[in-house]
Design a protein around this motif. Structure first.
Motif, PDB file in Angstrom:
ATOM      1  N   MET A   1       0.992  -1.126   0.024  1.00 33.50           N
ATOM      2  CA  MET A   1       0.158   0.129   0.019  1.00 33.50           C
ATOM      3  C   MET A   1       0.772   1.362  -0.090  1.00 33.50           C
ATOM      4  N   PHE A   2       0.449   2.456  -0.664  1.00 29.58           N
ATOM      5  CA  PHE A   2       1.139   3.323  -0.696  1.00 29.58           C
ATOM      6  C   PHE A   2       0.446   4.708   0.005  1.00 29.58           C
ATOM      7  N   GLU A   3       0.979   5.722   0.367  1.00 26.44           N
ATOM      8  CA  GLU A   3       0.667   6.922   1.136  1.00 26.44           C
ATOM      9  C   GLU A   3       0.436   7.929   0.353  1.00 26.44           C
ATOM     10  N   THR A   4       1.026   8.005  -0.952  1.00 22.27           N
ATOM     11  CA  THR A   4       1.483   9.467  -1.609  1.00 22.27           C
ATOM     12  C   THR A   4       1.197   8.766  -3.034  1.00 22.27           C
ATOM     13  N   LEU A   5       0.707   9.710  -3.947  1.00 22.55           N
ATOM     14  CA  LEU A   5       0.659   9.407  -5.356  1.00 22.55           C
ATOM     15  C   LEU A   5       2.210   9.259  -5.975  1.00 22.55           C
ATOM     16  N   GLU A   6       2.907  10.219  -5.481  1.00 24.93           N
ATOM     17  CA  GLU A   6       4.500  10.027  -5.681  1.00 24.93           C
ATOM     18  C   GLU A   6       5.053   8.668  -5.529  1.00 24.93           C
ATOM     19  N   GLU A   7       4.738   7.967  -4.353  1.00 26.07           N
ATOM     20  CA  GLU A   7       5.240   6.834  -4.102  1.00 26.07           C
ATOM     21  C   GLU A   7       4.833   5.636  -5.008  1.00 26.07           C
ATOM     22  N   ALA A   8       3.247   5.727  -5.317  1.00 24.17           N
ATOM     23  CA  ALA A   8       2.881   4.922  -6.164  1.00 24.17           C
ATOM     24  C   ALA A   8       3.482   5.050  -7.795  1.00 24.17           C
ATOM     25  N   PHE A   9       3.644   6.347  -8.103  1.00 24.62           N
ATOM     26  CA  PHE A   9       4.038   6.545  -9.158  1.00 24.62           C
ATOM     27  C   PHE A   9       5.710   5.961  -9.610  1.00 24.62           C
ATOM     28  N   GLN A  10       6.217   6.169  -8.628  1.00 20.79           N
ATOM     29  CA  GLN A  10       7.814   5.894  -8.545  1.00 20.79           C
ATOM     30  C   GLN A  10       7.425   4.235  -8.710  1.00 20.79           C
ATOM     31  N   PHE A  11       6.770   3.363  -7.819  1.00 20.90           N
ATOM     32  CA  PHE A  11       6.897   2.056  -7.740  1.00 20.90           C
ATOM     33  C   PHE A  11       6.229   1.599  -9.347  1.00 20.90           C
ATOM     34  N   ALA A  12       5.152   2.529  -9.873  1.00 21.85           N
ATOM     35  CA  ALA A  12       4.592   1.839 -11.105  1.00 21.85           C
ATOM     36  C   ALA A  12       5.643   2.078 -12.404  1.00 21.85           C
ATOM     37  N   GLY A  13       6.755   2.674 -11.987  1.00 26.79           N
ATOM     38  CA  GLY A  13       8.041   3.017 -13.177  1.00 26.79           C
ATOM     39  C   GLY A  13       7.456   3.693 -14.380  1.00 26.79           C
ATOM     40  N   GLY A  14       6.772   4.721 -14.170  1.00 26.73           N
ATOM     41  CA  GLY A  14       6.263   5.617 -15.006  1.00 26.73           C
ATOM     42  C   GLY A  14       5.058   5.411 -16.034  1.00 26.73           C
ATOM     43  N   LEU A  15       4.335   4.475 -15.521  1.00 24.43           N
ATOM     44  CA  LEU A  15       3.022   3.850 -16.177  1.00 24.43           C
ATOM     45  C   LEU A  15       2.158   5.137 -16.170  1.00 24.43           C
ATOM     46  N   PRO A  16       1.420   5.300 -17.193  1.00 27.81           N
ATOM     47  CA  PRO A  16       0.483   6.364 -17.186  1.00 27.81           C
ATOM     48  C   PRO A  16      -0.664   6.447 -16.040  1.00 27.81           C
ATOM     49  N   ILE A  17      -0.347   7.076 -15.036  1.00 25.75           N
ATOM     50  CA  ILE A  17      -1.085   7.322 -13.934  1.00 25.75           C
ATOM     51  C   ILE A  17      -1.732   8.630 -13.695  1.00 25.75           C
ATOM     52  N   PRO A  18      -2.953   8.717 -13.041  1.00 29.46           N
ATOM     53  CA  PRO A  18      -3.330  10.154 -12.532  1.00 29.46           C
ATOM     54  C   PRO A  18      -2.371  10.903 -11.771  1.00 29.46           C
ATOM     55  N   THR A  19      -2.117  12.075 -12.033  1.00 26.33           N
ATOM     56  CA  THR A  19      -1.361  12.963 -11.013  1.00 26.33           C
ATOM     57  C   THR A  19      -1.752  13.803 -10.263  1.00 26.33           C
ATOM     58  N   TRP A  20      -3.158  13.868 -10.598  1.00 18.62           N
ATOM     59  CA  TRP A  20      -4.233  14.794  -9.722  1.00 18.62           C
ATOM     60  C   TRP A  20      -5.177  13.848  -8.996  1.00 18.62           C
ATOM     61  N   MET A  21      -5.654  14.318  -7.674  1.00 17.64           N
ATOM     62  CA  MET A  21      -6.375  13.662  -7.093  1.00 17.64           C
ATOM     63  C   MET A  21      -7.631  14.440  -6.247  1.00 17.64           C
ATOM     64  N   PRO A  22      -8.829  14.505  -6.363  1.00 15.01           N
ATOM     65  CA  PRO A  22      -9.504  15.593  -5.318  1.00 15.01           C
ATOM     66  C   PRO A  22      -9.023  15.399  -3.829  1.00 15.01           C
ATOM     67  N   GLU A  23      -8.989  16.753  -3.126  1.00 20.50           N
ATOM     68  CA  GLU A  23      -8.591  17.031  -1.882  1.00 20.50           C
ATOM     69  C   GLU A  23      -8.962  16.066  -0.898  1.00 20.50           C
ATOM     70  N   ARG A  24     -10.293  15.682  -1.036  1.00 18.74           N
ATOM     71  CA  ARG A  24     -10.954  14.842  -0.180  1.00 18.74           C
ATOM     72  C   ARG A  24     -10.163  13.372  -0.109  1.00 18.74           C
ATOM     73  N   TYR A  25      -9.333  13.066  -0.971  1.00 17.74           N
ATOM     74  CA  TYR A  25      -8.691  11.703  -0.960  1.00 17.74           C
ATOM     75  C   TYR A  25      -7.366  12.079  -0.436  1.00 17.74           C
ATOM     76  N   GLU A  26      -6.958  13.257   0.146  1.00 19.95           N
ATOM     77  CA  GLU A  26      -5.638  13.476   0.441  1.00 19.95           C
ATOM     78  C   GLU A  26      -4.835  12.557   1.257  1.00 19.95           C
ATOM     79  N   SER A  27      -5.599  11.875   2.291  1.00 21.21           N
ATOM     80  CA  SER A  27      -4.972  10.711   2.856  1.00 21.21           C
ATOM     81  C   SER A  27      -5.857   9.321   2.469  1.00 21.21           C
ATOM     82  N   TYR A  28      -5.151   8.663   1.426  1.00 18.08           N
ATOM     83  CA  TYR A  28      -5.851   7.599   0.877  1.00 18.08           C
ATOM     84  C   TYR A  28      -5.101   6.505   0.932  1.00 18.08           C
TER      85      TYR A  28
END
Length: 134
Positions: free
Chosen positions: A1-28
């Protein structure tokens, strides 16, 4: 499990993933599945399930790369009242709603993208805009 978009993006190795999320999902929580099927119909699948801290709202982002795009599933809402939206980079996505959930789906070559969940139409479009396709 990841705590930030940046962590997930690094793990995904540059796959096309969203870089924006609504604020209410800030802790997800971000759960990532990467798989390939034995029939070789799809090469790779990447799925996020993103939850708000209270786990009342969720967003699903799914990216699938197929050997042949004809294997892709077709997402169509039951009332067929959706609309095509052209994004700033020229991509066209299909947006629809089903009760309180909004979704968008689009295809790029042999890749299929899906975003859906407890979102507004504007949030779905903004998330789709934030997916950078190499």
């Amino acid at each position: 499990m990841f705590e930030t978009l940046e962590e997930a993006f690094q793990f995904a190795g540059g796959l096309p993933i969203p870089t924006w999320m609504p604020e209410r999902y800030e802790s997800y929580q971000i759960m990532l599945n990467v798989m390939a099927d034995e029939k070789q119909e799809l090469l790779r699948e990447f799925c996020w399930i993103i939850l708000t801290p209270d786990q009342e709202d969720s967003v699903i982002y799914n990216w699938t790369r197929y050997n042949d795009i004809s294997y892709a599933m077709t997402y169509v809402e039951q009332n067929e009242a959706g609309e095509y939206v052209r994004l700033s980079d020229g991509r066209e996505i299909y947006c629809s709603s089903n009760f309180q959930y909004e979704s968008a789906v689009w295809v790029n070559g042999a890749e299929e993208f899906f975003i859906g969940g407890s979102l507004t139409r504007e949030e779905v479009i903004r998330m789709a805009e934030s997916v950078r396709i190499p």
